[in-house]
Write a protein that holds these residues in place. Structure first.
Motif, PDB file in Angstrom:
ATOM      1  N   GLU A  93       0.672  -1.188  -0.188  1.00 11.19           N
ATOM      2  CA  GLU A  93       0.013  -0.110   0.191  1.00 11.19           C
ATOM      3  C   GLU A  93       0.984   1.393  -0.152  1.00 11.19           C
ATOM      4  OE1 GLU A  93      -2.956   2.364   2.916  1.00 11.19           O
ATOM      5  OE2 GLU A  93      -2.580   0.315   3.274  1.00 11.19           O
ATOM      6  N   ALA A  94       0.442   2.279  -0.758  1.00 13.56           N
ATOM      7  CA  ALA A  94       1.443   3.687  -0.852  1.00 13.56           C
ATOM      8  C   ALA A  94       1.369   4.129   0.353  1.00 13.56           C
ATOM      9  CB  ALA A  94       0.991   4.227  -2.029  1.00 13.56           C
ATOM     10  N   LEU A  95       2.304   4.842   1.020  1.00 15.12           N
ATOM     11  CA  LEU A  95       2.061   5.516   1.934  1.00 15.12           C
ATOM     12  C   LEU A  95       2.338   6.947   1.737  1.00 15.12           C
ATOM     13  CD1 LEU A  95       2.685   5.383   5.173  1.00 15.12           C
ATOM     14  CD2 LEU A  95       5.258   5.686   4.628  1.00 15.12           C
ATOM     15  N   GLY A  96       1.132   7.393   1.906  1.00 16.13           N
ATOM     16  CA  GLY A  96       0.848   9.102   1.106  1.00 16.13           C
ATOM     17  C   GLY A  96       0.361   8.959  -0.162  1.00 16.13           C
ATOM     18  N   GLU A  97       0.808   9.932  -0.724  1.00 11.12           N
ATOM     19  CA  GLU A  97       0.514   9.913  -2.393  1.00 11.12           C
ATOM     20  C   GLU A  97       1.599   9.332  -3.079  1.00 11.12           C
ATOM     21  OE1 GLU A  97       0.135  13.483  -5.672  1.00 11.12           O
ATOM     22  OE2 GLU A  97       0.284  14.091  -3.597  1.00 11.12           O
ATOM     23  N   ALA A  98       1.159   8.552  -4.034  1.00 14.47           N
ATOM     24  CA  ALA A  98       2.054   7.673  -4.872  1.00 14.47           C
ATOM     25  C   ALA A  98       2.630   8.729  -5.841  1.00 14.47           C
ATOM     26  CB  ALA A  98       1.217   6.444  -5.718  1.00 14.47           C
ATOM     27  N   GLY A  99       4.214   8.278  -5.956  1.00 11.60           N
ATOM     28  CA  GLY A  99       4.677   8.976  -6.898  1.00 11.60           C
ATOM     29  C   GLY A  99       5.170  10.499  -6.293  1.00 11.60           C
ATOM     30  N   ALA A 100       5.201  10.716  -5.212  1.00  9.17           N
ATOM     31  CA  ALA A 100       5.160  12.224  -4.502  1.00  9.17           C
ATOM     32  C   ALA A 100       5.956  12.169  -3.210  1.00  9.17           C
ATOM     33  CB  ALA A 100       4.027  13.011  -4.286  1.00  9.17           C
ATOM     34  N   ALA A 101       7.021  10.874  -3.073  1.00 14.17           N
ATOM     35  CA  ALA A 101       7.464  10.487  -1.703  1.00 14.17           C
ATOM     36  C   ALA A 101       8.870  11.150  -1.911  1.00 14.17           C
ATOM     37  CB  ALA A 101       7.352   9.430  -1.323  1.00 14.17           C
ATOM     38  N   ALA A 102       9.446  11.756  -2.914  1.00 16.67           N
ATOM     39  CA  ALA A 102      11.093  12.182  -3.078  1.00 16.67           C
ATOM     40  C   ALA A 102      11.302  12.899  -1.592  1.00 16.67           C
ATOM     41  CB  ALA A 102      11.480  12.806  -4.175  1.00 16.67           C
ATOM     42  N   ASP A 103      10.877  13.969  -1.478  1.00 17.12           N
ATOM     43  CA  ASP A 103      11.124  14.954  -0.463  1.00 17.12           C
ATOM     44  C   ASP A 103      11.123  14.500   0.853  1.00 17.12           C
ATOM     45  OD1 ASP A 103      11.724  17.022  -2.067  1.00 17.12           O
ATOM     46  OD2 ASP A 103       9.561  18.129  -1.787  1.00 17.12           O
ATOM     47  N   ALA A 104       9.640  13.540   1.101  1.00 17.56           N
ATOM     48  CA  ALA A 104       9.659  12.849   2.392  1.00 17.56           C
ATOM     49  C   ALA A 104      10.765  12.178   2.674  1.00 17.56           C
ATOM     50  CB  ALA A 104       8.459  12.173   2.304  1.00 17.56           C
ATOM     51  N   LEU A 105      11.338  10.975   1.491  1.00 15.51           N
ATOM     52  CA  LEU A 105      12.276  10.103   1.827  1.00 15.51           C
ATOM     53  C   LEU A 105      13.436  10.967   2.202  1.00 15.51           C
ATOM     54  CD1 LEU A 105      13.266   7.417   1.709  1.00 15.51           C
ATOM     55  CD2 LEU A 105      13.352   7.524  -0.938  1.00 15.51           C
ATOM     56  N   GLU A 106      13.971  11.914   1.411  1.00 14.48           N
ATOM     57  CA  GLU A 106      15.074  12.654   1.608  1.00 14.48           C
ATOM     58  C   GLU A 106      15.161  13.280   3.106  1.00 14.48           C
ATOM     59  OE1 GLU A 106      15.477  15.693  -1.396  1.00 14.48           O
ATOM     60  OE2 GLU A 106      16.576  14.072  -2.838  1.00 14.48           O
ATOM     61  N   ARG A 107      14.263  13.691   3.437  1.00 14.06           N
ATOM     62  CA  ARG A 107      13.964  14.198   4.847  1.00 14.06           C
ATOM     63  C   ARG A 107      14.322  13.174   5.911  1.00 14.06           C
ATOM     64  NH1 ARG A 107       8.931  15.642   4.943  1.00 14.06           N
ATOM     65  NH2 ARG A 107       9.398  17.463   3.735  1.00 14.06           N
TER      66      ARG A 107
END
Length: 376
Positions: free
Chosen positions: A219-233
Protein backbone atom coordinates in the motif's frame (compact mmCIF):
# COMPACT_ATOMS: atom_id res chain seq x y z
CA UNK A 1 20.44 28.87 19.99
CA UNK A 2 21.34 27.35 23.37
CA UNK A 3 24.43 25.17 23.17
CA UNK A 4 23.75 23.47 26.51
CA UNK A 5 21.30 20.71 27.36
CA UNK A 6 18.62 21.55 29.90
CA UNK A 7 18.58 20.07 33.40
CA UNK A 8 15.66 17.84 32.35
CA UNK A 9 17.58 16.56 29.32
CA UNK A 10 20.65 15.79 31.44
CA UNK A 11 18.47 13.96 33.95
CA UNK A 12 16.95 12.00 31.09
CA UNK A 13 20.46 11.11 29.90
CA UNK A 14 21.46 9.89 33.36
CA UNK A 15 18.34 7.73 33.68
CA UNK A 16 18.86 6.30 30.23
CA UNK A 17 22.55 5.57 30.85
CA UNK A 18 21.72 3.61 34.01
CA UNK A 19 19.08 1.61 32.15
CA UNK A 20 21.42 0.78 29.26
CA UNK A 21 24.39 -0.11 31.46
CA UNK A 22 22.14 -2.47 33.39
CA UNK A 23 20.55 -4.08 30.32
CA UNK A 24 23.42 -3.97 27.85
CA UNK A 25 26.69 -5.07 29.47
CA UNK A 26 29.30 -6.59 27.19
CA UNK A 27 28.20 -10.10 28.08
CA UNK A 28 24.64 -9.38 26.93
CA UNK A 29 25.85 -7.77 23.71
CA UNK A 30 27.87 -10.90 22.94
CA UNK A 31 24.93 -13.16 23.74
CA UNK A 32 22.59 -11.26 21.43
CA UNK A 33 25.18 -11.20 18.65
CA UNK A 34 24.87 -14.95 18.40
CA UNK A 35 21.08 -14.98 18.06
CA UNK A 36 19.12 -14.67 14.83
CA UNK A 37 16.92 -11.83 16.09
CA UNK A 38 19.79 -9.86 17.62
CA UNK A 39 17.75 -8.28 20.40
CA UNK A 40 15.76 -9.12 23.52
CA UNK A 41 12.03 -8.54 23.02
CA UNK A 42 11.51 -8.37 26.77
CA UNK A 43 13.92 -5.45 27.08
CA UNK A 44 12.36 -3.91 23.97
CA UNK A 45 8.95 -3.90 25.62
CA UNK A 46 10.46 -2.67 28.88
CA UNK A 47 11.96 0.29 27.01
CA UNK A 48 8.52 1.21 25.74
CA UNK A 49 6.66 0.58 28.97
CA UNK A 50 9.03 2.20 31.46
CA UNK A 51 10.84 4.86 29.41
CA UNK A 52 8.64 5.39 26.37
CA UNK A 53 11.69 5.38 24.13
CA UNK A 54 10.02 3.99 21.00
CA UNK A 55 7.51 6.82 20.98
CA UNK A 56 9.89 9.56 22.06
CA UNK A 57 9.53 11.80 18.99
CA UNK A 58 6.11 10.53 17.92
CA UNK A 59 3.40 13.14 18.70
CA UNK A 60 1.10 12.42 21.60
CA UNK A 61 -1.88 12.30 19.24
CA UNK A 62 -0.37 9.08 17.80
CA UNK A 63 0.47 7.48 21.13
CA UNK A 64 3.97 8.94 21.53
CA UNK A 65 5.76 11.22 23.97
CA UNK A 66 5.94 14.30 21.75
CA UNK A 67 9.61 15.15 22.30
CA UNK A 68 12.06 16.22 19.59
CA UNK A 69 15.29 15.30 17.88
CA UNK A 70 17.50 16.60 20.69
CA UNK A 71 16.05 14.00 23.05
CA UNK A 72 16.14 11.35 20.32
CA UNK A 73 19.78 12.20 19.70
CA UNK A 74 20.54 11.67 23.39
CA UNK A 75 19.01 8.19 23.16
CA UNK A 76 21.08 7.32 20.11
CA UNK A 77 24.27 8.68 21.67
CA UNK A 78 23.78 6.63 24.83
CA UNK A 79 22.89 3.49 22.87
CA UNK A 80 26.05 3.93 20.82
CA UNK A 81 28.14 3.98 23.98
CA UNK A 82 27.11 0.44 24.91
CA UNK A 83 26.57 -1.09 21.43
CA UNK A 84 22.94 -1.58 22.40
CA UNK A 85 21.46 -4.42 20.37
CA UNK A 86 17.92 -3.45 19.36
CA UNK A 87 16.04 -2.37 16.22
CA UNK A 88 15.83 1.22 17.47
CA UNK A 89 17.50 2.90 14.50
CA UNK A 90 15.36 0.98 12.02
CA UNK A 91 12.05 1.27 13.87
CA UNK A 92 12.17 4.72 15.43
CA UNK A 93 14.74 6.72 13.49
CA UNK A 94 13.87 5.46 10.00
CA UNK A 95 10.47 3.75 9.72
CA UNK A 96 8.56 5.95 12.20
CA UNK A 97 10.10 9.07 10.69
CA UNK A 98 9.14 7.91 7.19
CA UNK A 99 5.53 7.45 8.29
CA UNK A 100 5.49 10.87 9.95
CA UNK A 101 7.00 12.50 6.87
CA UNK A 102 5.02 10.76 4.14
CA UNK A 103 1.90 9.15 5.60
CA UNK A 104 -1.64 10.42 5.48
CA UNK A 105 -3.42 11.28 8.69
CA UNK A 106 -5.29 7.97 8.60
CA UNK A 107 -2.07 6.02 8.07
CA UNK A 108 -0.35 7.78 10.95
CA UNK A 109 -3.27 6.98 13.22
CA UNK A 110 -3.18 3.34 12.10
CA UNK A 111 0.57 2.66 12.13
CA UNK A 112 2.30 4.85 14.70
CA UNK A 113 0.62 3.79 17.99
CA UNK A 114 1.90 0.21 17.71
CA UNK A 115 5.42 1.50 17.01
CA UNK A 116 5.27 3.82 20.02
CA UNK A 117 4.06 1.01 22.30
CA UNK A 118 6.86 -1.34 21.25
CA UNK A 119 4.37 -3.83 19.86
CA UNK A 120 5.61 -3.45 16.28
CA UNK A 121 9.18 -3.54 14.97
CA UNK A 122 9.64 -1.76 11.66
CA UNK A 123 12.32 -0.84 9.14
CA UNK A 124 13.01 1.11 5.94
CA UNK A 125 14.12 -0.78 2.81
CA UNK A 126 15.97 1.46 0.34
CA UNK A 127 19.24 0.07 -1.03
CA UNK A 128 19.23 -2.36 -3.96
CA UNK A 129 22.04 -4.63 -5.18
CA UNK A 130 24.59 -2.44 -6.93
CA UNK A 131 22.83 0.70 -5.76
CA UNK A 132 23.54 3.37 -3.16
CA UNK A 133 21.75 5.57 -0.63
CA UNK A 134 20.73 8.19 -3.19
CA UNK A 135 16.92 8.10 -3.65
CA UNK A 136 17.37 8.77 -7.36
CA UNK A 137 19.13 5.41 -7.74
CA UNK A 138 15.98 3.42 -6.84
CA UNK A 139 15.11 0.90 -9.56
CA UNK A 140 12.38 -1.17 -7.89
CA UNK A 141 9.13 -0.48 -9.76
CA UNK A 142 5.76 -0.22 -8.03
CA UNK A 143 3.27 -1.67 -10.52
CA UNK A 144 -0.29 -0.43 -10.08
CA UNK A 145 -2.76 -3.11 -8.98
CA UNK A 146 -6.24 -1.83 -8.20
CA UNK A 147 -6.06 0.33 -5.09
CA UNK A 148 -2.54 -0.89 -4.28
CA UNK A 149 0.73 -1.89 -5.93
CA UNK A 150 2.77 -5.01 -6.74
CA UNK A 151 6.51 -5.22 -6.08
CA UNK A 152 9.01 -7.51 -7.79
CA UNK A 153 12.67 -7.06 -6.95
CA UNK A 154 15.21 -7.02 -4.15
CA UNK A 155 16.33 -4.78 -1.31
CA UNK A 156 19.55 -5.39 0.57
CA UNK A 157 21.38 -4.19 3.68
CA UNK A 158 17.99 -3.64 5.32
CA UNK A 159 18.59 -3.10 9.02
CA UNK A 160 16.59 -5.63 11.05
CA UNK A 161 14.79 -6.60 7.86
CA UNK A 162 14.30 -10.21 8.91
CA UNK A 163 12.73 -9.34 12.29
CA UNK A 164 10.60 -6.35 11.32
CA UNK A 165 6.83 -6.72 11.47
CA UNK A 166 6.27 -3.68 9.24
CA UNK A 167 8.45 -2.69 6.29
CA UNK A 168 8.48 0.67 4.52
CA UNK A 169 9.78 0.08 0.99
CA UNK A 170 11.11 2.75 -1.36
CA UNK A 171 10.17 2.21 -5.00
CA UNK A 172 9.21 4.24 -8.07
CA UNK A 173 6.28 4.37 -10.48
CA UNK A 174 6.64 2.83 -13.91
CA UNK A 175 8.31 5.03 -16.53
CA UNK A 176 9.90 7.47 -14.05
CA UNK A 177 13.50 8.29 -13.21
CA UNK A 178 15.51 10.46 -10.83
CA UNK A 179 13.42 12.04 -8.09
CA UNK A 180 10.22 11.74 -10.12
CA UNK A 181 7.81 8.96 -9.24
CA UNK A 182 9.44 7.95 -5.97
CA UNK A 183 6.93 6.18 -3.76
CA UNK A 184 7.04 4.81 -0.23
CA UNK A 185 4.94 1.72 0.40
CA UNK A 186 4.13 -0.37 3.46
CA UNK A 187 3.83 -4.12 3.76
CA UNK A 188 3.76 -6.66 6.56
CA UNK A 189 6.41 -9.28 7.16
CA UNK A 190 3.89 -12.05 6.49
CA UNK A 191 2.98 -10.68 3.05
CA UNK A 192 2.74 -13.38 0.41
CA UNK A 193 5.81 -13.46 -1.84
CA UNK A 194 8.14 -11.76 0.66
CA UNK A 195 11.25 -13.57 1.90
CA UNK A 196 13.91 -12.18 4.24
CA UNK A 197 17.43 -13.60 4.43
CA UNK A 198 19.75 -12.51 7.28
CA UNK A 199 23.12 -11.32 5.96
CA UNK A 200 26.55 -12.23 7.30
CA UNK A 201 27.99 -8.79 7.99
CA UNK A 202 31.08 -7.39 9.67
CA UNK A 203 29.15 -5.98 12.63
CA UNK A 204 27.18 -8.71 14.37
CA UNK A 205 25.68 -6.24 16.84
CA UNK A 206 23.42 -4.75 14.15
CA UNK A 207 21.52 -7.27 12.06
CA UNK A 208 20.88 -6.70 8.36
CA UNK A 209 18.92 -8.65 5.79
CA UNK A 210 18.20 -9.09 2.10
CA UNK A 211 14.54 -8.88 1.09
CA UNK A 212 13.24 -10.70 -1.97
CA UNK A 213 9.90 -9.43 -3.27
CA UNK A 214 8.00 -11.64 -5.68
CA UNK A 215 4.67 -10.13 -6.69
CA UNK A 216 4.23 -8.70 -3.19
CA UNK A 217 1.21 -6.50 -2.68
CA UNK A 218 1.85 -3.20 -0.88
CA UNK A 219 0.00 0.00 0.00
CA UNK A 220 1.31 3.44 -0.88
CA UNK A 221 2.34 5.57 2.08
CA UNK A 222 0.86 8.95 1.33
CA UNK A 223 0.53 10.05 -2.29
CA UNK A 224 2.02 7.65 -4.84
CA UNK A 225 4.86 9.17 -6.85
CA UNK A 226 5.32 12.17 -4.54
CA UNK A 227 7.55 10.80 -1.78
CA UNK A 228 10.95 12.13 -2.88
CA UNK A 229 11.01 15.01 -0.41
CA UNK A 230 9.69 12.86 2.44
CA UNK A 231 12.27 10.15 1.75
CA UNK A 232 15.15 12.63 1.62
CA UNK A 233 13.97 14.22 4.87
CA UNK A 234 13.75 10.79 6.49
CA UNK A 235 17.27 9.88 5.39
CA UNK A 236 18.65 13.22 6.59
CA UNK A 237 17.00 12.75 9.97
CA UNK A 238 18.37 9.21 10.08
CA UNK A 239 21.86 10.49 9.29
CA UNK A 240 21.73 12.93 12.20
CA UNK A 241 20.62 10.19 14.58
CA UNK A 242 23.15 7.66 13.31
CA UNK A 243 25.80 10.35 13.74
CA UNK A 244 24.71 10.72 17.36
CA UNK A 245 25.17 6.99 17.85
CA UNK A 246 28.65 7.21 16.33
CA UNK A 247 29.58 10.13 18.58
CA UNK A 248 28.54 8.09 21.61
CA UNK A 249 30.57 5.10 20.47
CA UNK A 250 33.61 7.28 19.81
CA UNK A 251 33.40 8.81 23.28
CA UNK A 252 33.25 5.34 24.82
CA UNK A 253 36.32 4.27 22.83
CA UNK A 254 38.25 7.25 24.15
CA UNK A 255 37.20 6.53 27.74
CA UNK A 256 38.22 2.89 27.38
CA UNK A 257 41.58 3.76 25.83
CA UNK A 258 42.42 6.30 28.53
CA UNK A 259 41.42 3.91 31.33
CA UNK A 260 43.57 1.14 29.86
CA UNK A 261 46.53 3.49 29.35
CA UNK A 262 46.38 4.47 33.02
CA UNK A 263 46.66 0.97 34.42
CA UNK A 264 48.67 -0.91 31.74
CA UNK A 265 52.28 -0.86 32.91
CA UNK A 266 55.22 -1.25 30.56
CA UNK A 267 58.89 -0.55 31.30
CA UNK A 268 57.94 0.13 34.90
CA UNK A 269 55.38 2.88 34.26
CA UNK A 270 51.82 3.28 32.89
CA UNK A 271 51.81 3.45 29.10
CA UNK A 272 49.69 6.60 29.36
CA UNK A 273 52.80 8.43 30.51
CA UNK A 274 54.47 7.90 27.13
CA UNK A 275 54.20 10.84 24.74
CA UNK A 276 53.07 8.73 21.78
CA UNK A 277 50.06 7.47 23.75
CA UNK A 278 49.27 10.96 25.02
CA UNK A 279 49.25 12.25 21.44
CA UNK A 280 46.89 9.49 20.32
CA UNK A 281 44.43 10.25 23.12
CA UNK A 282 44.61 14.00 22.53
CA UNK A 283 43.94 13.61 18.81
CA UNK A 284 41.02 11.29 19.47
CA UNK A 285 39.60 13.78 21.97
CA UNK A 286 39.63 16.41 19.22
CA UNK A 287 37.77 14.02 16.88
CA UNK A 288 35.19 13.15 19.54
CA UNK A 289 34.45 16.74 20.51
CA UNK A 290 34.20 17.80 16.86
CA UNK A 291 31.76 14.98 16.19
CA UNK A 292 29.64 15.87 19.22
CA UNK A 293 29.50 19.53 18.23
CA UNK A 294 28.36 18.66 14.72
CA UNK A 295 25.77 16.19 16.04
CA UNK A 296 24.30 18.58 18.60
CA UNK A 297 24.05 21.33 15.99
CA UNK A 298 22.45 18.99 13.46
CA UNK A 299 19.96 17.75 16.07
CA UNK A 300 18.96 21.34 16.75
CA UNK A 301 18.63 22.01 13.02
CA UNK A 302 16.41 18.93 12.59
CA UNK A 303 14.08 20.34 15.21
CA UNK A 304 14.22 24.08 14.62
CA UNK A 305 15.61 24.95 11.17
CA UNK A 306 14.65 22.24 8.70
CA UNK A 307 15.71 24.23 5.63
CA UNK A 308 19.34 23.54 6.63
CA UNK A 309 18.78 19.89 7.50
CA UNK A 310 20.38 18.35 4.40
CA UNK A 311 23.62 20.24 4.92
CA UNK A 312 23.69 19.68 8.68
CA UNK A 313 23.03 15.96 8.23
CA UNK A 314 25.91 15.54 5.79
CA UNK A 315 28.31 17.48 8.01
CA UNK A 316 27.36 15.48 11.11
CA UNK A 317 27.39 12.12 9.32
CA UNK A 318 30.80 12.61 7.69
CA UNK A 319 32.50 14.03 10.81
CA UNK A 320 31.07 11.48 13.21
CA UNK A 321 31.79 8.52 10.92
CA UNK A 322 35.44 9.43 10.54
CA UNK A 323 35.76 10.39 14.20
CA UNK A 324 34.29 7.08 15.36
CA UNK A 325 36.50 5.04 13.06
CA UNK A 326 39.59 6.95 14.22
CA UNK A 327 38.66 6.56 17.89
CA UNK A 328 37.92 2.85 17.52
CA UNK A 329 41.15 2.19 15.62
CA UNK A 330 43.29 4.07 18.14
CA UNK A 331 41.53 2.24 20.97
CA UNK A 332 42.65 -1.02 19.41
CA UNK A 333 46.20 0.32 18.98
CA UNK A 334 46.46 1.50 22.57
CA UNK A 335 45.26 -1.88 23.80
CA UNK A 336 47.87 -3.58 21.65
CA UNK A 337 47.45 -7.17 20.50
CA UNK A 338 44.65 -7.87 22.95
CA UNK A 339 42.55 -5.17 21.26
CA UNK A 340 41.82 -7.38 18.24
CA UNK A 341 41.12 -10.58 20.15
CA UNK A 342 37.57 -11.91 20.29
CA UNK A 343 37.52 -11.71 24.10
CA UNK A 344 38.21 -7.96 24.16
CA UNK A 345 35.63 -5.29 23.33
CA UNK A 346 37.66 -2.81 21.21
CA UNK A 347 37.24 -4.94 18.09
CA UNK A 348 33.45 -4.80 18.51
CA UNK A 349 33.49 -1.01 18.44
CA UNK A 350 35.81 -0.99 15.43
CA UNK A 351 33.37 -3.18 13.50
CA UNK A 352 30.40 -1.01 14.48
CA UNK A 353 32.37 2.11 13.48
CA UNK A 354 33.16 0.68 10.05
CA UNK A 355 29.54 -0.33 9.49
CA UNK A 356 28.25 3.07 10.60
CA UNK A 357 30.67 4.72 8.19
CA UNK A 358 28.93 3.05 5.23
CA UNK A 359 25.36 3.01 6.53
CA UNK A 360 23.24 5.85 5.05
CA UNK A 361 26.21 6.99 2.94
CA UNK A 362 29.95 7.19 3.58
CA UNK A 363 31.86 10.45 4.21
CA UNK A 364 32.83 10.79 0.55
CA UNK A 365 29.20 10.58 -0.52
CA UNK A 366 28.13 13.18 2.04
CA UNK A 367 30.94 15.60 1.19
CA UNK A 368 30.04 15.40 -2.49
CA UNK A 369 26.41 15.98 -1.57
CA UNK A 370 27.38 18.97 0.55
CA UNK A 371 29.47 20.47 -2.27
CA UNK A 372 26.52 20.12 -4.64
CA UNK A 373 24.13 21.72 -2.13
CA UNK A 374 26.46 24.66 -1.59
CA UNK A 375 27.03 25.11 -5.32
CA UNK A 376 30.80 24.97 -4.95
Amino acid sequence: MDFAFSAEQEEFRDTLRRFLEENSPSSEVRRLMETREGFDRGVWKQMAGELGLQGLHIPESYGGQGFGFLELGIVQEEMGRVLFCAPYLSTVCLAASAILNAGSEAQKQALLPSLASGETVATLALVEPGGDWEPGSIRLVAQSDGDGFRLNGCKTFVTDGHTADLIVVAARLEGTQGRDGITLLTLRSDAQGLSALPLDTLDLTRKQARLELRDVRAEALGEAGAAADALERTLDQGCVLLAAESAGGAARCLETAVAYAKHRVQFGRPIGSFQAIKHKCAEVLLEVESAKSAVYWASWVAEEKEEELAQAASVAKSLSSEGYLRAAAENVQIHGGIGVTWEADPQLYLKRAKTNEELLGNPGYHRARLVTALGV
